[in-house]
Scaffold this motif. Structure first.
Motif, PDB file in Angstrom:
ATOM      1  N   GLN A 205     -38.954   8.852 -11.397  1.00 23.78           N
ATOM      2  CA  GLN A 205     -39.455   7.961 -10.396  1.00 23.78           C
ATOM      3  C   GLN A 205     -38.949   6.418 -10.756  1.00 23.78           C
ATOM      4  OE1 GLN A 205     -42.189   6.167  -9.999  1.00 23.78           O
ATOM      5  NE2 GLN A 205     -41.769   5.541  -7.991  1.00 23.78           N
ATOM      6  N   PRO A 206     -39.444   6.024 -11.898  1.00 25.68           N
ATOM      7  CA  PRO A 206     -39.279   4.761 -12.208  1.00 25.68           C
ATOM      8  C   PRO A 206     -37.939   3.932 -12.129  1.00 25.68           C
ATOM      9  CG  PRO A 206     -40.730   5.775 -13.681  1.00 25.68           C
ATOM     10  CD  PRO A 206     -39.980   6.658 -12.997  1.00 25.68           C
ATOM     11  N   ASP A 257     -37.844  14.363 -22.703  1.00 22.87           N
ATOM     12  CA  ASP A 257     -39.048  13.925 -22.147  1.00 22.87           C
ATOM     13  C   ASP A 257     -39.993  14.936 -21.477  1.00 22.87           C
ATOM     14  OD1 ASP A 257     -40.862  12.732 -20.272  1.00 22.87           O
ATOM     15  OD2 ASP A 257     -39.280  11.112 -19.437  1.00 22.87           O
ATOM     16  N   ASN A 259     -42.064  15.116 -19.434  1.00 21.86           N
ATOM     17  CA  ASN A 259     -42.375  15.292 -17.954  1.00 21.86           C
ATOM     18  C   ASN A 259     -41.024  15.837 -17.146  1.00 21.86           C
ATOM     19  OD1 ASN A 259     -44.779  14.054 -18.257  1.00 21.86           O
ATOM     20  ND2 ASN A 259     -43.659  11.994 -18.783  1.00 21.86           N
ATOM     21  N   ILE A 294     -32.925   5.385 -27.226  1.00 20.59           N
ATOM     22  CA  ILE A 294     -34.124   5.341 -28.176  1.00 20.59           C
ATOM     23  C   ILE A 294     -33.463   5.732 -29.460  1.00 20.59           C
ATOM     24  CG2 ILE A 294     -36.037   6.845 -28.859  1.00 20.59           C
ATOM     25  CD1 ILE A 294     -36.133   8.159 -25.946  1.00 20.59           C
ATOM     26  N   LYS A 321     -36.170   2.362 -24.251  1.00 20.16           N
ATOM     27  CA  LYS A 321     -36.113   3.163 -23.317  1.00 20.16           C
ATOM     28  C   LYS A 321     -36.727   2.471 -21.996  1.00 20.16           C
ATOM     29  CE  LYS A 321     -37.597   7.754 -21.357  1.00 20.16           C
ATOM     30  NZ  LYS A 321     -36.654   8.294 -20.936  1.00 20.16           N
ATOM     31  N   VAL A 322     -35.673   2.122 -21.145  1.00 15.48           N
ATOM     32  CA  VAL A 322     -36.213   1.312 -20.072  1.00 15.48           C
ATOM     33  C   VAL A 322     -37.309   1.824 -19.297  1.00 15.48           C
ATOM     34  CG1 VAL A 322     -35.181   0.264 -17.676  1.00 15.48           C
ATOM     35  CG2 VAL A 322     -33.801   0.557 -19.579  1.00 15.48           C
ATOM     36  N   ALA A 323     -38.331   0.919 -19.053  1.00 13.75           N
ATOM     37  CA  ALA A 323     -39.810   1.234 -18.411  1.00 13.75           C
ATOM     38  C   ALA A 323     -39.395   1.590 -16.909  1.00 13.75           C
ATOM     39  CB  ALA A 323     -40.984   0.253 -18.612  1.00 13.75           C
ATOM     40  N   ARG A 324     -38.881   0.568 -16.329  1.00 19.52           N
ATOM     41  CA  ARG A 324     -38.693   0.805 -14.743  1.00 19.52           C
ATOM     42  C   ARG A 324     -37.444  -0.311 -14.444  1.00 19.52           C
ATOM     43  NH1 ARG A 324     -40.887  -3.503 -11.795  1.00 19.52           N
ATOM     44  NH2 ARG A 324     -41.893  -4.812 -13.041  1.00 19.52           N
ATOM     45  N   GLY A 337     -38.283  -3.646 -19.831  1.00 23.34           N
ATOM     46  CA  GLY A 337     -38.779  -3.039 -20.601  1.00 23.34           C
ATOM     47  C   GLY A 337     -39.140  -3.649 -22.020  1.00 23.34           C
ATOM     48  N   VAL A 338     -39.271  -3.116 -23.112  1.00 17.36           N
ATOM     49  CA  VAL A 338     -39.561  -3.791 -24.349  1.00 17.36           C
ATOM     50  C   VAL A 338     -38.669  -2.997 -25.513  1.00 17.36           C
ATOM     51  CG1 VAL A 338     -41.734  -4.249 -25.959  1.00 17.36           C
ATOM     52  CG2 VAL A 338     -42.109  -4.338 -23.766  1.00 17.36           C
ATOM     53  N   ARG A 345     -39.880  -8.456 -24.984  1.00 19.59           N
ATOM     54  CA  ARG A 345     -39.775  -7.924 -23.356  1.00 19.59           C
ATOM     55  C   ARG A 345     -38.910  -8.774 -22.887  1.00 19.59           C
ATOM     56  NH1 ARG A 345     -44.150  -6.022 -20.835  1.00 19.59           N
ATOM     57  NH2 ARG A 345     -45.254  -5.988 -22.745  1.00 19.59           N
TER      58      ARG A 345
ATOM     59  N   CYS B  36     -40.134   4.751 -28.071  1.00 18.36           N
ATOM     60  CA  CYS B  36     -39.416   4.439 -27.032  1.00 18.36           C
ATOM     61  C   CYS B  36     -39.488   3.147 -26.480  1.00 18.36           C
ATOM     62  CB  CYS B  36     -39.158   5.759 -26.381  1.00 18.36           C
ATOM     63  SG  CYS B  36     -40.573   5.543 -25.201  1.00 18.36           S
ATOM     64  N   VAL B  38     -41.427   2.763 -23.657  1.00 16.42           N
ATOM     65  CA  VAL B  38     -41.673   2.901 -22.251  1.00 16.42           C
ATOM     66  C   VAL B  38     -43.291   2.530 -21.969  1.00 16.42           C
ATOM     67  CG1 VAL B  38     -42.424   4.824 -20.547  1.00 16.42           C
ATOM     68  CG2 VAL B  38     -40.369   4.597 -21.504  1.00 16.42           C
ATOM     69  N   GLY B  41     -43.449  -1.238 -21.901  1.00 19.88           N
ATOM     70  CA  GLY B  41     -42.756  -1.996 -20.606  1.00 19.88           C
ATOM     71  C   GLY B  41     -43.575  -1.467 -19.370  1.00 19.88           C
ATOM     72  N   SER B  42     -44.419  -0.651 -19.430  1.00 24.02           N
ATOM     73  CA  SER B  42     -45.091  -0.141 -18.206  1.00 24.02           C
ATOM     74  C   SER B  42     -46.453  -0.847 -18.014  1.00 24.02           C
ATOM     75  CB  SER B  42     -45.110   1.233 -18.315  1.00 24.02           C
ATOM     76  OG  SER B  42     -43.885   2.062 -18.307  1.00 24.02           O
ATOM     77  N   PRO B  88     -42.852   9.746 -22.584  1.00 18.41           N
ATOM     78  CA  PRO B  88     -42.116  11.023 -22.493  1.00 18.41           C
ATOM     79  C   PRO B  88     -42.633  12.159 -23.582  1.00 18.41           C
ATOM     80  CG  PRO B  88     -40.792   9.316 -23.374  1.00 18.41           C
ATOM     81  CD  PRO B  88     -42.115   8.760 -23.081  1.00 18.41           C
ATOM     82  N   GLN B  90     -45.903  12.587 -23.682  1.00 21.25           N
ATOM     83  CA  GLN B  90     -47.185  12.974 -23.226  1.00 21.25           C
ATOM     84  C   GLN B  90     -48.457  12.471 -24.211  1.00 21.25           C
ATOM     85  OE1 GLN B  90     -46.605  16.728 -21.571  1.00 21.25           O
ATOM     86  NE2 GLN B  90     -46.236  16.226 -19.756  1.00 21.25           N
TER      87      GLN B  90
END
Ligand SMILES: Cc1cc2nc3c(=O)[nH]c(=O)nc-3n(C[C@H](O)[C@H](O)[C@H](O)COP(=O)(O)OP(=O)(O)OC[C@H]3O[C@@H](n4cnc5c(N)ncnc54)[C@H](O)[C@@H]3O)c2cc1C
Ligand code: SF4
Ligand code: SF4
Lengths: 427, 207
Positions: A205-206, A257, A259, A294, A321-324, A337-338, A345, B36, B38, B41-42, B88, B90
């Motif tokens: 989704q992001p 991942d 998810n 990564i 890893k790009v956050a969004r 991302g960071v 950042r 990573c 994420v 960055g989130s 990723p 969890q």
């Protein structure tokens, strides 16, 4: 129609990609009877849809052509396209397999002259371009298609187009009365070489694959780079057709991942490294590729390829890893991302984003025989009774080279199974 | 150095990761982080604090005990769960953040005037007294925490809201006289004491 066209000493290979073709050929060249079934109208699998191969950057035509030549010269190998396995029963050395054969509506008389395609007007999204272009309802899948025979999509049946195609064909090759058939085979061993499919990018989704036109997947990027592809080989943005010169590659899109896909897809790092060279090939020094990762997994000898790409001044690496992703007014994308090397950042703009999409077993979604053991991601390990095997990208995410190796190993195992069967039958 | 802290230093020496694994809520997850980025960055607070979760987890593994436990970053976590749904691996990041904060507080290493910590302490002391939150006293204590002048100023600024709440029966001015509480206060205090004892034993904290 029901027909028995094999014996217990026959080896069945399911899936006609580079892996399945290899397994079938290796077994047939050892003197075994082999049936190779492919659900699509052509052999070749996903490799046929790549522009170039890493690490040598040759075109997939090479590898496929050699295999097709071996295949045409082999009497023991029988190929069935548009064929799907619906059921496997029996046991190690003595299986009964049900196959569903979908109608092609075109018989062996076809010379691939293409008159039928010229005659019809109906179109559909081209599956061989991952839907990036349209293809006629009477079509040849792609230049390397085997068999070199046109196909009528079932959607054409009963329309005026069907009649147009029929009357355009000078060779009597079109047969609109063809029907779906079910056949039954007796085989001793089954090799599952059903390959992989790209993970559904919209689920991440992001990254907005379903919202932003200029976020595409790596398999789509292969099609953009291909001269036979939807843009004639030009690297253009889907939103406005502008040249994409500042491209971001996002690694592990779906892979590694919990998810999404829990495994490392193993080839996508190499695929992105390779694709940066498509960008360079298109624009010379006047371009920028940035890989967000990564860690880069360029296994064993591929390390050399990685080193070479690292030397390329048009290629940059960001360990993160790009956050969004967000989109701005002109369709460009801002990656947020960071980075892990210094924890900076960033919010960086790119023309086009390529998601290095993970590989999922194609067999996820089809019903495999109950006896088949799969790993936690759905990759096929084999059957409990030791008569069926996984091969190629169906067994684990692999590049072409490893797919072929694993297919050869599976062929050997299948040969051992049918050898035993032969010994029993003689006794 | 607090007694808890000296005991912890003595016990874990240079193995801060193990200390976190054994004593911090969900701390056993820290080693699963693959750096990573994420979560960093989130986080909506990301740009405003010093140590993102990613960074804290790396610092834990690098044995940066003092820096981690005295950081005010985990106190800034708003429990939005953005990082948790995206990680990723969890990791229950939000819970680890709160776990770290609470552990640092227990050892007396958390930053003294960190507002979240101050409020949380106030809230807990208020609640633990009678088993019910005395909202009037809690509010006043919060207003006057930085002294009389600023307290009066804040109270005046919030006057209309306060009156509105009284009218809506959300705030009882009589609570100032001591306020309502549980019937069996002794039993309640015994429960809290026992819970703390069990918790401390589980974490190996001396009391
Ligand atoms: C972006 C990208 C770039 C890549 N670039 C490279 C590269 O440069 N070099 C490299 O070595 N590798 C590359 N790869 C990996 C390569 O695509 C795979 O290694 C290769 O496709 C594996 O071949 P296979 O035969 O095992 O599977 P597939 O190619 O997936 O073939 C499987 C075949 O089985 C058929 N099938 C599936 N299910 C059934 C069924 N139920 N019944 C009948 N048939 C079925 C399918 O239609 C297909 O034809 C890349 C991958 C990606 C994602
Ligand atoms: S090969 Fe690279 S991009 Fe693909 S899943 Fe593994 S680490 Fe990620
Ligand atoms: S998102 Fe998860 S794996 Fe990634 S850095 Fe944060 S905690 Fe680690």
């Amino acid at each position: 129609m029901k027909a028995s066209i094999a014996t217990n000493q026959t080896i069945l290979v399911v899936g006609g990609g580079i892996g399945g073709m290899t397994a079938a050929l290796e077994a047939a060249e050892c003197g075994k009877q082999v049936i190779l079934v492919e659900k699509n109208p052509t052999l070749g699998g996903r490799t046929a849809l790549l522009y170039r191969y890493f690490p040598k950057m040759c075109h997939p035509t090479c590898g496929l052509e050699i295999n097709l030549r071996r295949l045409k010269g082999n009497r023991r190998l029988r190929v069935l396209t548009q064929a799907e396995v619906t059921e496997v029963s029996g046991r190690n050395g003595d299986y009964t397999v049900k196959l569903k054969l979908s109608p092609r509506y075109v018989n062996e008389n076809c010379t691939a002259c293409g008159e039928c395609a010229l005659a019809v007007s109906g179109q559909m999204p081209n599956p061989y371009d991952y839907g990036l272009s349209q293809i006629k309802l009477a079509y040849l899948p792609h230049a390397m298609a085997y068999p070199q025979r046109y196909v009528l999509d079932p959607a054409i049946i009963g329309t005026a187009d069907a009649e147009k195609a029929n009357s355009a064909c000078k060779y009597g090759a079109i047969d609109l009365a063809m029907k779906e058939e079910t056949i039954e085979l007796k085989v001793g061993s089954v090799i599952w070489a059903t390959g992989w499919k790209p993970y559904d990018a919209a689920k991440i989704q992001p990254y907005g694959y379903d919202r932003f036109a200029n976020v595409i997947t790596s398999v789509e990027f292969e099609r953009l780079a291909d001269p036979h592809g939807p843009t004639g080989g030009k690297l253009l943005r889907p939103s406005d057709g502008a040249p994409a010169k500042n491209i971001a590659f996002i690694q592990c899109a779906g892979s590694r991942d919990e998810n999404h896909l829990r495994h490392c897809s193993r080839i996508c790092c190499m695929a992105s490294l390779k694709q940066t060279q498509y960008v360079r090939e298109a624009y010379g020094d006047d371009c920028k590729s940035t890989i967000y990762y990564i860690d880069i997994r360029a296994i064993d000898r591929f390390e050399d390829f990685y080193r070479k790409v690292q030397q390329d001044p048009t290629v940059g690496f960001v360990k993160s890893k790009v956050a969004r992703i967000a989109q701005n007014e002109n369709g460009s994308l801002i990656l947020h991302g960071v980075d892990t090397e210094g924890y900076h950042r960033y919010a960086t703009e790119h023309d086009l984003v390529v998601l290095a999409i993970g590989m999922e077993p194609e067999a996820n979604g089809i019903k495999l025989p109950d006896d088949i053991v799969v790993d936690s991601s759905g990759f096929i390990e084999g059957s409990k009774d030791g008569g069926q095997f996984g091969a190629g990208a169906a067994a684990s995410p692999t590049d072409v080279n490893r797919s072929v190796q694993s297919a050869t190993a599976a062929a050997l195992r299948a040969i051992q199974v049918v050898h035993k069967t032969a010994a029993v039958e003689v006794a | 150095m607090s007694a808890h802290n000296s005991q912890a230093v003595e016990r874990y020496r240079n193995d801060f990761l193990r200390e976190v694994e054994e004593r911090v809520e969900e701390g056993q997850w820290v080693k699963m982080c693959m750096q990573c980025g994420v979560c960093a960055g989130s986080c909506p607070f990301g740009p405003h604090w010093q140590h993102s979760p990613q960074k804290l987890f790396m610092m834990i593994r690098a044995g940066k005990r003092q820096e981690v436990l005295s950081s005010d970053s985990m106190w800034m976590c708003t429990s939005c769960y953005n990082c948790v749904v995206r990680c990723p691996r969890q990791l229950p990041i939000t819970h680890i953040m709160h776990g770290l904060a609470s552990y640092a507080h227990r050892l007396g290493l958390a930053p003294k005037s960190q507002p979240t910590r101050e409020f949380a302490t106030m809230f807990w002391n208020n609640l633990a007294k009678k088993g019910r939150v005395n909202e009037l006293k809690l509010t006043l204590a919060l207003y006057f925490k930085d002294g009389l002048v600023s307290g009066i100023k804040t109270a005046l600024g919030m006057q209309s809201i306060g009156l509105g709440m009284v009218k809506a029966k959300r705030l009882n001015p009589m609570e100032i006289l001591g306020g309502h509480g549980l019937k069996d206060l002794k039993g309640f205090h015994a429960i809290i004491a026992k819970a703390r004892e069990i918790e401390d034993k589980k974490k190996g904290l001396v009391s």
